[in-house]
Write a protein that holds these residues in place. Structure first.
Motif, PDB file in Angstrom:
ATOM      1  N   THR A   1      24.052  73.811 -16.754  1.00 11.19           N
ATOM      2  CA  THR A   1      22.918  72.937 -17.052  1.00 11.19           C
ATOM      3  C   THR A   1      21.624  73.697 -16.815  1.00 11.19           C
ATOM      4  O   THR A   1      21.638  74.819 -16.300  1.00 11.19           O
ATOM      5  N   ASN A   2      20.498  73.060 -17.139  1.00 12.56           N
ATOM      6  CA  ASN A   2      19.222  73.764 -17.022  1.00 12.56           C
ATOM      7  C   ASN A   2      18.662  73.786 -15.601  1.00 12.56           C
ATOM      8  O   ASN A   2      17.801  74.600 -15.306  1.00 12.56           O
ATOM      9  N   ASP A   3      19.122  72.922 -14.707  1.00  9.75           N
ATOM     10  CA  ASP A   3      18.654  72.963 -13.321  1.00  9.75           C
ATOM     11  C   ASP A   3      19.617  72.196 -12.415  1.00  9.75           C
ATOM     12  O   ASP A   3      20.491  71.483 -12.900  1.00  9.75           O
ATOM     13  N   PRO A   4      19.465  72.330 -11.090  1.00  4.56           N
ATOM     14  CA  PRO A   4      20.376  71.644 -10.159  1.00  4.56           C
ATOM     15  C   PRO A   4      20.366  70.119 -10.294  1.00  4.56           C
ATOM     16  O   PRO A   4      21.397  69.475 -10.071  1.00  4.56           O
ATOM     17  N   ASP A   5      19.243  69.528 -10.659  1.00  2.00           N
ATOM     18  CA  ASP A   5      19.199  68.074 -10.850  1.00  2.00           C
ATOM     19  C   ASP A   5      20.081  67.655 -12.027  1.00  2.00           C
ATOM     20  O   ASP A   5      20.776  66.634 -11.969  1.00  2.00           O
ATOM     21  N   ALA A   6      20.058  68.434 -13.090  1.00  2.00           N
ATOM     22  CA  ALA A   6      20.916  68.149 -14.246  1.00  2.00           C
ATOM     23  C   ALA A   6      22.385  68.335 -13.872  1.00  2.00           C
ATOM     24  O   ALA A   6      23.247  67.575 -14.317  1.00  2.00           O
ATOM     25  N   MET A   7      22.659  69.324 -13.022  1.00  2.00           N
ATOM     26  CA  MET A   7      24.029  69.532 -12.556  1.00  2.00           C
ATOM     27  C   MET A   7      24.515  68.310 -11.781  1.00  2.00           C
ATOM     28  O   MET A   7      25.636  67.850 -11.958  1.00  2.00           O
ATOM     29  N   GLU A   8      23.640  67.775 -10.954  1.00  2.00           N
ATOM     30  CA  GLU A   8      23.984  66.582 -10.180  1.00  2.00           C
ATOM     31  C   GLU A   8      24.291  65.409 -11.110  1.00  2.00           C
ATOM     32  O   GLU A   8      25.252  64.667 -10.904  1.00  2.00           O
ATOM     33  N   GLU A   9      23.453  65.253 -12.143  1.00  2.00           N
ATOM     34  CA  GLU A   9      23.679  64.174 -13.105  1.00  2.00           C
ATOM     35  C   GLU A   9      25.016  64.360 -13.819  1.00  2.00           C
ATOM     36  O   GLU A   9      25.790  63.410 -13.964  1.00  2.00           O
ATOM     37  N   LEU A  10      25.309  65.581 -14.256  1.00  2.00           N
ATOM     38  CA  LEU A  10      26.559  65.838 -14.970  1.00  2.00           C
ATOM     39  C   LEU A  10      27.762  65.644 -14.047  1.00  2.00           C
ATOM     40  O   LEU A  10      28.797  65.152 -14.488  1.00  2.00           O
ATOM     41  N   THR A  11      27.620  65.970 -12.774  1.00  2.00           N
ATOM     42  CA  THR A  11      28.701  65.741 -11.813  1.00  2.00           C
ATOM     43  C   THR A  11      29.005  64.252 -11.717  1.00  2.00           C
ATOM     44  O   THR A  11      30.173  63.847 -11.678  1.00  2.00           O
ATOM     45  N   LYS A  12      27.974  63.442 -11.716  1.00  2.00           N
ATOM     46  CA  LYS A  12      28.172  61.989 -11.675  1.00  2.00           C
ATOM     47  C   LYS A  12      28.768  61.470 -12.979  1.00  2.00           C
ATOM     48  O   LYS A  12      29.464  60.462 -12.996  1.00  2.00           O
TER      49      LYS A  12
ATOM     50  N   LEU B   1      27.573  66.556 -25.058  1.00  2.00           N
ATOM     51  CA  LEU B   1      27.222  66.351 -23.642  1.00  2.00           C
ATOM     52  C   LEU B   1      25.719  66.129 -23.491  1.00  2.00           C
ATOM     53  O   LEU B   1      25.283  65.304 -22.686  1.00  2.00           O
ATOM     54  N   ASN B   2      24.925  66.851 -24.266  1.00  2.00           N
ATOM     55  CA  ASN B   2      23.473  66.644 -24.210  1.00  2.00           C
ATOM     56  C   ASN B   2      23.094  65.235 -24.648  1.00  2.00           C
ATOM     57  O   ASN B   2      22.085  64.694 -24.205  1.00  2.00           O
ATOM     58  N   SER B   3      23.902  64.622 -25.497  1.00  2.00           N
ATOM     59  CA  SER B   3      23.586  63.265 -25.954  1.00  2.00           C
ATOM     60  C   SER B   3      23.752  62.234 -24.841  1.00  2.00           C
ATOM     61  O   SER B   3      23.139  61.172 -24.897  1.00  2.00           O
ATOM     62  N   ILE B   4      24.563  62.535 -23.817  1.00  2.00           N
ATOM     63  CA  ILE B   4      24.718  61.574 -22.717  1.00  2.00           C
ATOM     64  C   ILE B   4      23.805  61.891 -21.533  1.00  2.00           C
ATOM     65  O   ILE B   4      23.621  61.052 -20.660  1.00  2.00           O
ATOM     66  N   MET B   5      23.225  63.089 -21.510  1.00  2.00           N
ATOM     67  CA  MET B   5      22.355  63.488 -20.399  1.00  2.00           C
ATOM     68  C   MET B   5      20.997  62.805 -20.538  1.00  2.00           C
ATOM     69  O   MET B   5      20.463  62.696 -21.637  1.00  2.00           O
ATOM     70  N   GLN B   6      20.448  62.370 -19.399  1.00  2.00           N
ATOM     71  CA  GLN B   6      19.136  61.729 -19.413  1.00  2.00           C
ATOM     72  C   GLN B   6      18.057  62.584 -18.763  1.00  2.00           C
ATOM     73  O   GLN B   6      16.937  62.628 -19.242  1.00  2.00           O
ATOM     74  N   ASP B   7      18.381  63.271 -17.669  1.00  2.00           N
ATOM     75  CA  ASP B   7      17.354  64.003 -16.921  1.00  2.00           C
ATOM     76  C   ASP B   7      17.382  65.506 -17.109  1.00  2.00           C
ATOM     77  O   ASP B   7      16.486  66.203 -16.673  1.00  2.00           O
ATOM     78  N   GLY B   8      18.403  66.026 -17.727  1.00  2.00           N
ATOM     79  CA  GLY B   8      18.497  67.467 -17.915  1.00  2.00           C
ATOM     80  C   GLY B   8      19.234  67.775 -19.200  1.00  2.00           C
ATOM     81  O   GLY B   8      19.535  66.885 -19.987  1.00  2.00           O
ATOM     82  N   THR B   9      19.537  69.057 -19.370  1.00  2.00           N
ATOM     83  CA  THR B   9      20.250  69.462 -20.572  1.00  2.00           C
ATOM     84  C   THR B   9      21.385  70.412 -20.226  1.00  2.00           C
ATOM     85  O   THR B   9      21.341  71.110 -19.215  1.00  2.00           O
ATOM     86  N   VAL B  10      22.379  70.435 -21.096  1.00  2.00           N
ATOM     87  CA  VAL B  10      23.475  71.393 -20.989  1.00  2.00           C
ATOM     88  C   VAL B  10      23.033  72.647 -21.734  1.00  2.00           C
ATOM     89  O   VAL B  10      22.671  72.585 -22.898  1.00  2.00           O
ATOM     90  N   GLU B  11      23.032  73.769 -21.033  1.00  2.00           N
ATOM     91  CA  GLU B  11      22.615  75.036 -21.635  1.00  2.00           C
ATOM     92  C   GLU B  11      23.775  75.747 -22.323  1.00  2.00           C
ATOM     93  O   GLU B  11      23.593  76.363 -23.359  1.00  2.00           O
ATOM     94  N   ALA B  12      24.966  75.683 -21.700  1.00  2.00           N
ATOM     95  CA  ALA B  12      26.119  76.384 -22.272  1.00  2.00           C
ATOM     96  C   ALA B  12      27.406  75.767 -21.745  1.00  2.00           C
ATOM     97  O   ALA B  12      27.433  75.198 -20.660  1.00  2.00           O
ATOM     98  N   VAL B  13      28.456  75.881 -22.544  1.00  2.00           N
ATOM     99  CA  VAL B  13      29.797  75.449 -22.147  1.00  2.00           C
ATOM    100  C   VAL B  13      30.691  76.675 -22.234  1.00  2.00           C
ATOM    101  O   VAL B  13      30.739  77.344 -23.275  1.00  2.00           O
ATOM    102  N   TYR B  14      31.387  76.991 -21.136  1.00  2.00           N
ATOM    103  CA  TYR B  14      32.275  78.148 -21.084  1.00  2.00           C
ATOM    104  C   TYR B  14      33.709  77.670 -20.900  1.00  2.00           C
ATOM    105  O   TYR B  14      33.976  76.805 -20.077  1.00  2.00           O
ATOM    106  N   ILE B  15      34.634  78.235 -21.652  1.00  2.00           N
ATOM    107  CA  ILE B  15      36.048  77.960 -21.474  1.00  2.00           C
ATOM    108  C   ILE B  15      36.557  78.909 -20.403  1.00  2.00           C
ATOM    109  O   ILE B  15      36.442  80.134 -20.549  1.00  2.00           O
TER     110      ILE B  15
END
Length: 149
Positions: free
Chosen positions: A80-91, A129-143
C-alpha cells in the motif's frame, strides 16, 4: 530628415531585441529551475524496502477452484502507499480474500500460465482492491507462492 526618422526606428528595434533577450533568458532560467526541482523529487518518491515492508499486507496461502476445474494454491504480498492504508487493508482482509477468490474463479489455468497471465492477475487485483480502499491505495500486488494442480 531621413536620419531623424531612422533613429527612432533603430532605437525601437534595439529596445525590442533587448526585451526579447531578457524574456528568453528568464524563460530559460525558469525551465532549468523547474526541471532541477522535479528531478530531485523523483529520487525521493521511491520508497526503501523497509518502507515497503512497513506498508505491506500478507495474504496467506489460499486454495480455490479455477474456471478450468483446476485448483490453485496462491499467496500474495500487497503493498500500500502508507502504513495507514496497510492498517485499512488489514481490516479489510476478508474483502480482499473475497475479491481474490472471485477473480481466480473466473480464470483458467491456461490464462494464469506465464508472466503475462500472472501480471494480468496482479493488475486486476490491484484495480479491484483500490476500489474498496477509502483512505489509501494499493501500489502493487506480488505473488509470493503459486501452485496449480
Amino acid at each position: 530628415m531621413e536620419n531623424e526618422q531612422k533613429a527612432p526606428k533603430n532605437k525601437l528595434m534595439t529596445i525590442m531585441l533587448v526585451l526579447l533577450a531578457v524574456i528568453l533568458l528568464a524563460g530559460t532560467i525558469a525551465v532549468v529551475i523547474i526541471l532541477r526541482s522535479t528531478g530531485g523529487d523523483a529520487a525521493k518518491e521511491e520508497p526503501s524496502i523497509d518502507e515497503v515492508l512497513e506498508s505491506s499486507v500478507d495474504i496467506p496461502e489460499m486454495t480455490t477452484n479455477l474456471a478450468s476445474d483446476d485448483f490453485i494454491r496462491i499467496s500474495f504480498k500487497i503493498q500500500t502507499n502508507d502504513p495507514d492504508a496497510m492498517e485499512e487493508l488489514t481490516k479489510r482482509d476478508f474483502q480482499a480474500k473475497d475479491l481474490i477468490i472471485q477473480k481466480l474463479s473466473e480464470m483458467t489455468a491456461d490464462e494464469l500460465k506465464g508472466e503475462a497471465g500472472k501480471q494480468k492477475l496482479t493488475e486486476t487485483l490491484k484495480t479491484n482492491l483500490n476500489s474498496i480502499m477509502q483512505d489509501g491505495t494499493v501500489e502493487a500486488v506480488y505473488i509470493t507462492s503459486y501452485i496449480i494442480q
